[in-house]
Write a protein that holds these residues in place. Structure first.
Motif, mmCIF file in Angstrom:
data_model
loop_
_atom_site.group_PDB
_atom_site.id
_atom_site.type_symbol
_atom_site.label_atom_id
_atom_site.label_comp_id
_atom_site.label_asym_id
_atom_site.label_seq_id
_atom_site.Cartn_x
_atom_site.Cartn_y
_atom_site.Cartn_z
ATOM 1 N N THR A 146 2.350 58.987 16.415
ATOM 2 C CA THR A 146 2.253 57.946 15.400
ATOM 3 C C THR A 146 3.575 57.804 14.653
ATOM 4 O OG1 THR A 146 -0.107 58.358 15.067
ATOM 5 C CG2 THR A 146 1.076 57.320 13.243
ATOM 6 N N TRP A 147 4.000 56.541 14.501
ATOM 7 C CA TRP A 147 5.169 56.249 13.669
ATOM 8 C C TRP A 147 4.648 55.961 12.266
ATOM 9 C CZ3 TRP A 147 7.344 50.888 12.629
ATOM 10 C CH2 TRP A 147 8.510 50.976 11.856
ATOM 11 N N MET A 148 4.952 56.862 11.359
ATOM 12 C CA MET A 148 4.488 56.699 9.982
ATOM 13 C C MET A 148 5.673 56.339 9.104
ATOM 14 S SD MET A 148 2.463 59.254 7.437
ATOM 15 C CE MET A 148 2.061 58.593 5.802
ATOM 16 N N HIS A 149 5.466 55.375 8.223
ATOM 17 C CA HIS A 149 6.573 54.951 7.362
ATOM 18 C C HIS A 149 6.040 54.345 6.077
ATOM 19 C CE1 HIS A 149 5.845 50.706 8.434
ATOM 20 N NE2 HIS A 149 5.418 51.233 9.559
ATOM 21 N N GLY A 150 6.915 54.217 5.111
ATOM 22 C CA GLY A 150 6.514 53.638 3.832
ATOM 23 C C GLY A 150 7.595 53.856 2.795
ATOM 24 N N GLN A 151 7.185 53.721 1.540
ATOM 25 C CA GLN A 151 8.157 53.799 0.455
ATOM 26 C C GLN A 151 7.573 54.609 -0.691
ATOM 27 O OE1 GLN A 151 9.116 50.056 -1.446
ATOM 28 N NE2 GLN A 151 11.292 50.583 -1.541
ATOM 29 N N VAL A 152 8.432 55.322 -1.388
ATOM 30 C CA VAL A 152 8.018 56.037 -2.596
ATOM 31 C C VAL A 152 8.560 55.259 -3.792
ATOM 32 C CG1 VAL A 152 8.024 58.247 -3.825
ATOM 33 C CG2 VAL A 152 8.167 58.210 -1.315
ATOM 34 N N THR A 153 7.647 54.829 -4.674
ATOM 35 C CA THR A 153 8.073 54.012 -5.814
ATOM 36 C C THR A 153 7.539 54.559 -7.133
ATOM 37 O OG1 THR A 153 6.137 52.571 -5.602
ATOM 38 C CG2 THR A 153 8.145 51.855 -4.479
ATOM 39 N N ASP A 154 8.162 54.082 -8.219
ATOM 40 C CA ASP A 154 7.671 54.341 -9.574
ATOM 41 C C ASP A 154 6.469 53.420 -9.792
ATOM 42 O OD1 ASP A 154 7.351 53.723 -12.445
ATOM 43 O OD2 ASP A 154 9.118 54.997 -12.704
ATOM 44 N N TYR A 155 5.322 53.968 -10.145
ATOM 45 C CA TYR A 155 4.105 53.135 -10.162
ATOM 46 C C TYR A 155 4.129 52.079 -11.270
ATOM 47 C CZ TYR A 155 1.333 54.610 -14.238
ATOM 48 O OH TYR A 155 0.851 54.800 -15.488
ATOM 49 N N LEU A 156 4.941 52.285 -12.320
ATOM 50 C CA LEU A 156 4.996 51.292 -13.401
ATOM 51 C C LEU A 156 6.006 50.191 -13.124
ATOM 52 C CD1 LEU A 156 4.673 53.372 -16.709
ATOM 53 C CD2 LEU A 156 3.042 51.725 -15.728
ATOM 54 N N THR A 157 7.197 50.576 -12.652
ATOM 55 C CA THR A 157 8.255 49.584 -12.458
ATOM 56 C C THR A 157 8.304 49.062 -11.027
ATOM 57 O OG1 THR A 157 9.884 51.229 -11.791
ATOM 58 C CG2 THR A 157 9.685 50.811 -14.155
ATOM 59 N N GLY A 158 7.697 49.790 -10.103
ATOM 60 C CA GLY A 158 7.771 49.397 -8.690
ATOM 61 C C GLY A 158 9.112 49.734 -8.051
ATOM 62 N N LYS A 159 10.024 50.325 -8.813
ATOM 63 C CA LYS A 159 11.354 50.650 -8.271
ATOM 64 C C LYS A 159 11.297 51.807 -7.281
ATOM 65 C CE LYS A 159 14.460 48.629 -11.546
ATOM 66 N NZ LYS A 159 14.033 48.741 -12.960
ATOM 67 N N PRO A 160 12.125 51.709 -6.214
ATOM 68 C CA PRO A 160 12.172 52.816 -5.256
ATOM 69 C C PRO A 160 12.668 54.108 -5.901
ATOM 70 C CG PRO A 160 13.874 51.159 -4.770
ATOM 71 C CD PRO A 160 13.023 50.598 -5.866
ATOM 72 N N ILE A 161 12.172 55.220 -5.435
ATOM 73 C CA ILE A 161 12.602 56.517 -5.959
ATOM 74 C C ILE A 161 13.479 57.211 -4.921
ATOM 75 C CG2 ILE A 161 11.877 58.773 -6.784
ATOM 76 C CD1 ILE A 161 9.262 57.484 -7.728
ATOM 77 N N GLU A 162 14.707 57.473 -5.331
ATOM 78 C CA GLU A 162 15.656 58.197 -4.479
ATOM 79 C C GLU A 162 15.445 59.704 -4.660
ATOM 80 O OE1 GLU A 162 19.745 57.386 -5.437
ATOM 81 O OE2 GLU A 162 20.502 58.493 -3.708
ATOM 82 N N GLY A 163 15.599 60.455 -3.586
ATOM 83 C CA GLY A 163 15.490 61.910 -3.694
ATOM 84 C C GLY A 163 14.057 62.414 -3.781
#
Ligand code: DHB
Ligand code: FE
Length: 265
Positions: free
Chosen positions: A113-130
């Motif tokens: 399975t190719w799994m992918h997605g994004q980790v974001t700040d739930y309030l601002t929707g901004k991506p989280i680095e690190g």
């Protein structure tokens, strides 16, 4: 000197245990059977097996405590990603892997399975680095690597760190449902209650990021036969996912997209 919290929690446990014994007119023999079960759980446990936790889990206690502890992480789509129990098979220091790598080694009969997605700040929707995604799941035989002498050490585990865009991708397996270990006291309790030991197919995660609250969770395969009947009561609606058939990628037959939303402290 006992802290007020400890005094409160243990005092309350004593009160409820006494009420429980009185309400059920517990006999000496029944109580001794319980003591023996606790002792057996202790004898079976070591750094590969946590039978005490398994016993609590079939009683629904870990799921309940998870729910109480992480009130903020609800099923709502604008909330942080919901939590789920850690379970007894997480290991620290899973291998750090490069983005896009696979956690699968030496398994021929798995649904890659190719799994992918994004980790974001739930309030601002901004991506989280690190952000670090710590993932683990079982082999198609239903065993985690530390339960299975045929798997390489740390197989089907890995830690992936997001870059600036907060995105992650990795290869894993579409997991299978399997029984929790039922050859000890946890299995005995299930049997006495005419319950089965199966958990719906799931993948575990711990997602951490600097400045954010860690999330311990699992995602579950919607098509699994045990999805509404988890032996340890961990399924939440927002954690149910769909594995989609994938064409044209020699490395995988399924695709899974899942985003994680974290909350700051
Ligand atoms: C339990 C949890 C798991 O994730 C698992 O794979 C087996 C057992 C448990 O909660 O007991
Ligand atoms: Fe598990």
């Amino acid at each position: 000197k006992a802290s007020p919290r400890i005094r409160q929690v243990i005092g309350s446990a004593i009160q409820h245990l006494h009420d429980w014994a009185r309400e059920n007119e517990l006999t000496v023999d029944e109580w001794m059977a319980g003591v023996e079960l606790i002792n057996e759980a202790g004898r079976m446990s070591d750094d590969r097996r946590n039978e005490g936790q398994l016993v609590c889990d079939v009683l629904g206690l870990e799921s309940l405590v998870d729910e109480i502890t992480y009130k903020l992480a609800t099923d709502a789509s604008d909330a942080p990603t919901a939590s789920a129990i850690l379970g007894p098979f997480w290991r620290k220091d899973a291998p750090e892997r490069a983005m896009g790598d696979t956690i699968v080694s030496g398994i021929e009969n798995g649904d890659n399975t190719w799994m992918h997605g994004q980790v974001t700040d739930y309030l601002t929707g901004k991506p989280i680095e690190g952000a670090v995604l710590d993932i683990w799941h079982t082999a198609p035989n239903g065993l985690y690597e530390q339960q299975d002498p045929d798997q390489p050490d740390m197989n089907l585990r890995g830690r992936f760190t997001t870059g600036k865009d907060g995105k992650y991708e990795l290869y894993c397996l579409r997991p299978t449902s399997y029984p929790i270990p039922f050859d000890g006291p946890a299995g005995k309790i299930l049997q006495l209650l005419d319950r089965h030991p199966y958990r719906p197919a799931h993948i575990h995660f711990i997602v951490t990021a600097p400045g954010y609250k860690p999330i311990v969770t699992q995602i579950f395969d919607r098509r699994d036969k045990y999805i509404t009947d988890d032996a340890v009561f961990a399924v939440k609606e927002s954690l149910i996912v769909d594995f989609e058939p994938l064409k044209g990628n020699p490395k995988a037959d399924f695709e899974l997209s899942y985003d994680f939303r974290l909350a700051t402290y």
